[in-house]
Design an enzyme around this catalytic site. Structure first.
Site, PDB file in Angstrom:
ATOM      1  N   PRO A  86      12.001  24.296  -2.657  1.00 59.43           N
ATOM      2  CA  PRO A  86      11.526  25.448  -3.422  1.00 59.43           C
ATOM      3  C   PRO A  86      12.353  25.641  -4.691  1.00 59.43           C
ATOM      4  CG  PRO A  86      11.745  25.985  -1.094  1.00 59.43           C
ATOM      5  CD  PRO A  86      12.367  24.642  -1.277  1.00 59.43           C
ATOM      6  N   GLU A  87      11.670  25.842  -5.808  1.00 60.14           N
ATOM      7  CA  GLU A  87      12.343  26.105  -7.072  1.00 60.14           C
ATOM      8  C   GLU A  87      12.213  27.599  -7.373  1.00 60.14           C
ATOM      9  OE1 GLU A  87      11.264  23.131 -10.056  1.00 60.14           O
ATOM     10  OE2 GLU A  87      10.766  21.718  -8.464  1.00 60.14           O
TER      11      GLU A  87
END
Length: 279
Positions: A2-3
């Site tokens: 996840p960014e």
């Protein structure tokens, strides 16, 4: 992994779902995920109110009563969901927060890489990763002056430089490819060779692209889901990431994929030429 847009989407979902809830008790099913002995972790959280959920870079900051904060890093596969008491517990559920309203906030992680640090509020920036984190990719924090300064000092190539969270917070593999394509910058371009015009374009695209991805509830490529268990939708708007061999949306040249700093990297060889550097 996840960014920033995915973590921000999770933050917003958890805010709607559990902000204002009180923790009745906690089950720790995988002790290596937390920074304290399980009994200490459980005792400290008993009766605490979830006051607010903040974010810094890719880290969630769960603010609790009595000046406590849980620093939650999702790493590769971490995700939260909310279930009613008594719902079957999956084999990838590792931390369960029992809430006083009859629900459970569960942390699930297929690879067990995620981490939670319970700390005194105000000391969270001493947690590894946050201690050296760069500015948020916003108009206010990510200034042209700052970017000029750090870019001029580095001989790294631009893609790994953007992935380094001590330079700019929140960018990961997907959005680094996207903002470089939008800015017409080759991922192998040395950082200190970028012109002022390129730096300004890159800054503009970083801020705008991450804002668009947040609006699209993030990108689901493998397993990411929101706090509501829903997939993101921004993968439908990606220009180059995951599109090896497909025509560039801008010029029609086939998108190329290479390995750069051990990460799959996508770009258009026509739109993003390597400039002023011997190949």
């Amino acid at each position: 992994m996840p960014e920033l847009p995915e973590v921000e989407t999770v933050r917003r979902g958890l805010t709607q779902l559990v902000e204002g809830s009180t923790i009745q008790s906690v089950d720790v099913l995988y002790a290596k995920m937390i920074n304290l002995p399980p009994n200490d972790f459980k005792k400290a959280l008993r009766g605490k109110l979830i006051e607010k959920i903040d974010r810094r870079g890719k880290y969630l900051l769960i603010r609790l009563s009595d000046n406590l904060t849980i620093v939650s890093h999702l790493r590769m596969e971490g995700k939260y969901d909310v279930e009613p008491e008594g719902a079957p517990v999956g084999k990838y559920t590792h931390i369960i927060f029992h809430l006083t309203d009859g629900r459970q906030l569960r942390y699930n992680d297929t690879r067990k890489f995620g981490r939670m640090n319970l700390v005194d509020t105000g000391t969270e920036m001493q947690v590894a990763g946050l201690k050296t984190i760069g500015p948020e990719p916003t108009e206010e924090e990510l200034t042209v002056d700052y970017m000029q300064k750090i870019f001029s000092k580095s001989r790294k190539v631009i893609k790994p430089f953007l992935l380094d969270q001590s330079n700019i917070a929140g960018l990961g593999n997907i959005y680094a490819d996207e903002v470089l394509w939008l800015s017409k910058i080759n991922p192998q371009q040395p950082v200190n060779t970028l012109t002022l015009g390129q730096i300004k374009a890159l800054r503009k695209n970083i801020i705008a692209e991450l804002a668009k991805a947040i609006a699209g509830h993030g990108t689901t490529v493998h397993s990411y889901s929101t706090a509501y268990g829903e997939a993101g939708s921004f993968q439908n708007q990606l220009n180059v990431y995951g599109r090896e061999g497909e025509p560039c949306p801008r010029c029609g040249t086939k998108i190329v994929k290479i390995k750069l700093a051990q990460r799959g990297t996508h770009f258009c060889p026509q739109c993003q030429p390597l400039r002023g550097v011997k190949k």
